[in-house]
Scaffold this motif. Structure first.
Motif, PDB file in Angstrom:
ATOM      1  N   PRO A 115       0.835  -1.223   0.000  1.00  0.00           N
ATOM      2  CA  PRO A 115       0.000   0.000   0.000  1.00  0.00           C
ATOM      3  C   PRO A 115       0.861   1.261   0.000  1.00  0.00           C
ATOM      4  O   PRO A 115       1.881   1.335   0.699  1.00  0.00           O
ATOM      5  CB  PRO A 115      -0.798  -0.122   1.302  1.00  0.00           C
ATOM      6  CG  PRO A 115       0.014  -1.009   2.182  1.00  0.00           C
ATOM      7  CD  PRO A 115       0.725  -1.963   1.272  1.00  0.00           C
ATOM      8  N   PRO A 142       0.628   5.831  -0.412  1.00  0.00           N
ATOM      9  CA  PRO A 142      -0.275   6.997  -0.417  1.00  0.00           C
ATOM     10  C   PRO A 142      -0.826   7.261  -1.813  1.00  0.00           C
ATOM     11  O   PRO A 142      -0.180   6.941  -2.820  1.00  0.00           O
ATOM     12  CB  PRO A 142       0.640   8.150   0.041  1.00  0.00           C
ATOM     13  CG  PRO A 142       1.762   7.489   0.757  1.00  0.00           C
ATOM     14  CD  PRO A 142       1.961   6.153   0.097  1.00  0.00           C
ATOM     15  N   LYS A 143      -2.003   7.837  -1.867  1.00  0.00           N
ATOM     16  CA  LYS A 143      -2.642   8.103  -3.159  1.00  0.00           C
ATOM     17  C   LYS A 143      -1.766   8.949  -4.074  1.00  0.00           C
ATOM     18  O   LYS A 143      -1.780   8.792  -5.295  1.00  0.00           O
ATOM     19  CB  LYS A 143      -3.982   8.792  -2.945  1.00  0.00           C
ATOM     20  CG  LYS A 143      -5.050   7.877  -2.357  1.00  0.00           C
ATOM     21  CD  LYS A 143      -6.388   8.580  -2.295  1.00  0.00           C
ATOM     22  CE  LYS A 143      -7.467   7.637  -1.747  1.00  0.00           C
ATOM     23  NZ  LYS A 143      -8.782   8.315  -1.653  1.00  0.00           N
ATOM     24  N   SER A 144      -0.994   9.848  -3.476  1.00  0.00           N
ATOM     25  CA  SER A 144      -0.139  10.722  -4.283  1.00  0.00           C
ATOM     26  C   SER A 144       0.959   9.967  -5.014  1.00  0.00           C
ATOM     27  O   SER A 144       1.524  10.454  -5.991  1.00  0.00           O
ATOM     28  CB  SER A 144       0.496  11.797  -3.387  1.00  0.00           C
ATOM     29  OG  SER A 144       1.270  11.190  -2.361  1.00  0.00           O
ATOM     30  N   GLN A 155       0.534   6.589  -5.997  1.00  0.00           N
ATOM     31  CA  GLN A 155      -0.034   5.451  -6.718  1.00  0.00           C
ATOM     32  C   GLN A 155       0.315   5.458  -8.203  1.00  0.00           C
ATOM     33  O   GLN A 155       0.577   4.424  -8.801  1.00  0.00           O
ATOM     34  CB  GLN A 155      -1.555   5.420  -6.539  1.00  0.00           C
ATOM     35  CG  GLN A 155      -2.034   4.942  -5.180  1.00  0.00           C
ATOM     36  CD  GLN A 155      -1.716   3.477  -4.938  1.00  0.00           C
ATOM     37  OE1 GLN A 155      -1.587   2.688  -5.875  1.00  0.00           O
ATOM     38  NE2 GLN A 155      -1.572   3.112  -3.677  1.00  0.00           N
ATOM     39  N   SER A 156       0.308   6.672  -8.780  1.00  0.00           N
ATOM     40  CA  SER A 156       0.574   6.768 -10.222  1.00  0.00           C
ATOM     41  C   SER A 156       2.018   6.408 -10.569  1.00  0.00           C
ATOM     42  O   SER A 156       2.325   6.075 -11.714  1.00  0.00           O
ATOM     43  CB  SER A 156       0.263   8.181 -10.720  1.00  0.00           C
ATOM     44  OG  SER A 156       1.079   9.128 -10.042  1.00  0.00           O
ATOM     45  N   LYS A 165       3.694   3.981  -8.972  1.00  0.00           N
ATOM     46  CA  LYS A 165       3.993   2.611  -8.564  1.00  0.00           C
ATOM     47  C   LYS A 165       4.401   1.740  -9.744  1.00  0.00           C
ATOM     48  O   LYS A 165       5.443   1.076  -9.714  1.00  0.00           O
ATOM     49  CB  LYS A 165       2.791   1.990  -7.863  1.00  0.00           C
ATOM     50  CG  LYS A 165       3.032   0.554  -7.409  1.00  0.00           C
ATOM     51  CD  LYS A 165       1.790  -0.079  -6.794  1.00  0.00           C
ATOM     52  CE  LYS A 165       1.595   0.360  -5.374  1.00  0.00           C
ATOM     53  NZ  LYS A 165       0.514  -0.388  -4.704  1.00  0.00           N
TER      54      LYS A 165
END
Length: 366
Positions: free
Chosen positions: A130, A132-134, A136-137, A139
């Motif tokens: 997992p 952070p949303k910031s 995710q792009s 990954k």
């Protein structure tokens, strides 16, 4: 338990992942191998006496460089698409990098397979971490490929490299030094494997091993005797069945006869799948294909037949041993035809009986 089940799932689908990598590797190997072999042929120098292609003009030099690069990309492409089969796009970059590392440390084809599997497994696990949303792009395009490359690259250099290099060197030395009874036996076994499932997993095991040896020996300036039986066995079933539709007409349906020319064309181009439709309709052809390919392979082994391209059929004839290659194919086709004549039952055409429909009178009342 979830992670354990994921590993088990990957291992259960191991054959699928390996075949996925091989299927993407084949066009690269075929292109590179044939171009390099053509350059060798045009240079008018035997690869058995020269460690490399001696270019006599710019065209030959261009072909040899393109072909050499193609052959050199075999392992990285294999590793990349094995990894992609397991972990999707995040596995491609680590697979390419670690596949090339496998080549650099001398572990070659075997090391590439291991690197591809490790890259796929590690990348698949890292995708589950997992973030952070910031982030995710990033990954799939940065985080997973970088960490996977570092982890598997380190393992490839420090752990996998030396043992696999030793194993590949030993295997290549054994295969390229075959002569006499051992060459006949190996030619028979690889021929039978090629003819067993016509492009399926057993076929691919023999073919992939042959391609790996081609990539090692031809670039080293040697003829690949191990690939000779494999190359010719690839084309024996489609060529034999295509020819038999003309000389053993009673054994085939009209539809099969109509497909005969196509089967011959596919055999010439080295596409063993040209015999699948016939074999599916008559499973007795499976052992016949295997026996014919085994005999052809054994004859090729006995005669020292070689092929310097990672492909089969008559299209690679200029970069094979020539007459012995053709003779082995002819022997395989003759054995196939003899077995079909003796074992295969005559075809029975399906007749559609429309008489009942024709005699039915429809009496519609309102």
């Amino acid at each position: 338990m979830k992670h354990e089940s994921e590993v088990i799932s990957i291992l259960k689908n191991l054959r699928q992942h390996l075949m996925g990598g091989v299927s993407y590797m084949i066009p690269v190997v075929v292109t590179g191998g044939i171009l390099y072999a053509i350059a060798t042929m045009l240079s008018m120098n035997s690869v058995t006496t020269s460690g490399s292609v001696e270019a006599s003009n710019l065209f030959i030099d261009v072909l040899s460089q393109i072909g050499g690069v193609g052959l050199g990309m075999m392992v990285p492409v294999l590793a990349a698409f094995i990894a992609m089969s397991i972990a999707d796009r995040p596995g491609i970059a680590p697979g390419l990098i670690c596949g090339q590392l496998a080549v650099n440390v001398g572990s070659g084809f075997i090391g590439g397979v291991i690197a591809g599997l490790l890259c796929g497994i590690v990348a698949q696990y890292l995708k589950r971490v997992p973030l952070p949303k910031s982030m995710q792009s990033l990954k799939s395009i940065m985080i997973v490929p970088i960490f996977t490359s570092v982890i598997v690259g380190t393992i490839t250099i420090c752990v996998v490299g030396s043992p696999c290099a030793w194993l590949l060197k030993s295997l290549t030395a054994w295969l390229t030094s075959m002569s006499g009874a051992s060459a006949i036996l190996v030619g028979a076994i690889t021929g039978a494997m090629i003819g067993s499932d016509l492009g399926g997993p057993i076929n691919k095991v023999a073919y992939s091993t042959g391609v790996a040896v081609v990539g090692t020996t031809v670039l080293a300036g040697e003829n690949c005797a191990f690939m000779g039986p494999i190359s010719l066995a690839i084309c024996v079933p489609p060529l034999a069945l295509g020819i038999e539709t003309f000389i053993l007409k009673k054994k085939f349906t009209q539809e099969e006869k109509d497909a005969g020319v196509g089967a011959i064309a596919m055999g010439i181009c080295g596409i063993s799948e040209g015999a699948i439709s016939y074999t599916t309709a008559s499973p007795i052809l499976i052992p016949i294909n295997m026996i014919a390919c085994a005999v052809g392979g054994a004859v090729a082994g006995a005669l020292g037949t070689y092929s310097n391209a990672g492909w089969g059929g008559l299209v690679v004839l200029p970069v094979t041993s020539g007459l012995t290659y053709l003779f082995s194919i002819i022997v395989g086709i003759a054995v196939h035809a003899a077995l079909v004549m003796v074992i295969k039952k005559d075809a029975v055409e399906e007749v559609v009986d429309d008489s009942e429909d024709a005699d039915v009178d429809l009496d519609i009342e309102f």
